[in-house]
Motif scaffolding. Structure first.
Motif, PDB file in Angstrom:
ATOM      1  N   GLY A  75       0.844  -1.081  -0.047  1.00  0.00           N
ATOM      2  CA  GLY A  75       0.070   0.002  -0.100  1.00  0.00           C
ATOM      3  C   GLY A  75       0.873   1.170   0.067  1.00  0.00           C
ATOM      4  O   GLY A  75       2.063   1.449  -0.128  1.00  0.00           O
ATOM      5  N   LYS A  76       0.100   2.400  -0.021  1.00  0.00           N
ATOM      6  CA  LYS A  76       0.957   3.658   0.127  1.00  0.00           C
ATOM      7  C   LYS A  76       1.555   3.731   1.243  1.00  0.00           C
ATOM      8  O   LYS A  76       1.020   3.693   2.339  1.00  0.00           O
ATOM      9  CB  LYS A  76      -0.312   4.630  -0.211  1.00  0.00           C
ATOM     10  N   ALA A  80       7.112  -2.126   1.565  1.00  0.00           N
ATOM     11  CA  ALA A  80       7.855  -2.285   0.131  1.00  0.00           C
ATOM     12  C   ALA A  80       8.213  -0.794  -0.493  1.00  0.00           C
ATOM     13  O   ALA A  80       9.126  -0.688  -1.248  1.00  0.00           O
ATOM     14  CB  ALA A  80       6.929  -2.954  -0.675  1.00  0.00           C
ATOM     15  N   GLU A  81       7.294   0.115  -0.428  1.00  0.00           N
ATOM     16  CA  GLU A  81       7.371   1.447  -1.044  1.00  0.00           C
ATOM     17  C   GLU A  81       8.667   2.324  -0.460  1.00  0.00           C
ATOM     18  O   GLU A  81       9.570   2.770  -1.046  1.00  0.00           O
ATOM     19  CB  GLU A  81       6.254   2.292  -1.034  1.00  0.00           C
ATOM     20  N   ARG A  82       8.698   2.023   0.664  1.00  0.00           N
ATOM     21  CA  ARG A  82       9.601   2.816   1.774  1.00  0.00           C
ATOM     22  C   ARG A  82      10.973   2.214   1.372  1.00  0.00           C
ATOM     23  O   ARG A  82      12.031   3.140   1.371  1.00  0.00           O
ATOM     24  CB  ARG A  82       9.324   2.846   3.095  1.00  0.00           C
TER      25      ARG A  82
END
Length: 107
Positions: A75-76, A80-82
């Motif tokens: 998610g946002k 994973a994004e971080r």
């Protein structure tokens, strides 16, 4: 998620997580794992001063006292994004002081 933060600590320092806690010497060689006890007491490993800020922020967020305050994997602004953001930043272009040979940039 707490355990993932401990894996991040291991990757950062190349040490066992228990070695980051004050007082870890007293349990070395006795087969006693005090990390769960220390975690319940709100204790966390000592983070080296050379730790990149983004890594430190993500790792310590994984150790939030309340599970609801820890990051989610997807998610946002999720884990994973971080992690991808850290990879792209190039902050890990050099090895930790006690890391073994073979380190390279993640970027």
């Amino acid at each position: 998620m707490y355990s993932f933060g401990m894996v991040m600590y291991e990757l950062l320092t190349m040490l066992r997580p228990s070695e980051g806690f004050a007082g870890h010497e007293m349990v070395r060689g006795h087969g006693v794992d005090l990390i769960p006890l220390w975690a319940c007491q709100g204790k966390r490993p000592v983070i080296p001063a050379w730790c990149p800020d983004e890594w430190k922020d993500l790792m310590t967020s994984c150790w939030a006292d309340e599970a609801k305050d820890r990051p989610r994997f997807g998610g946002k602004n999720g884990l994973a994004e971080r992690l991808n953001s850290i990879r792209k930043s190039g902050e890990f272009g050099s090895c930790a002081p006690n890391a073994t040979a073979g380190c390279r940039s993640l970027a």
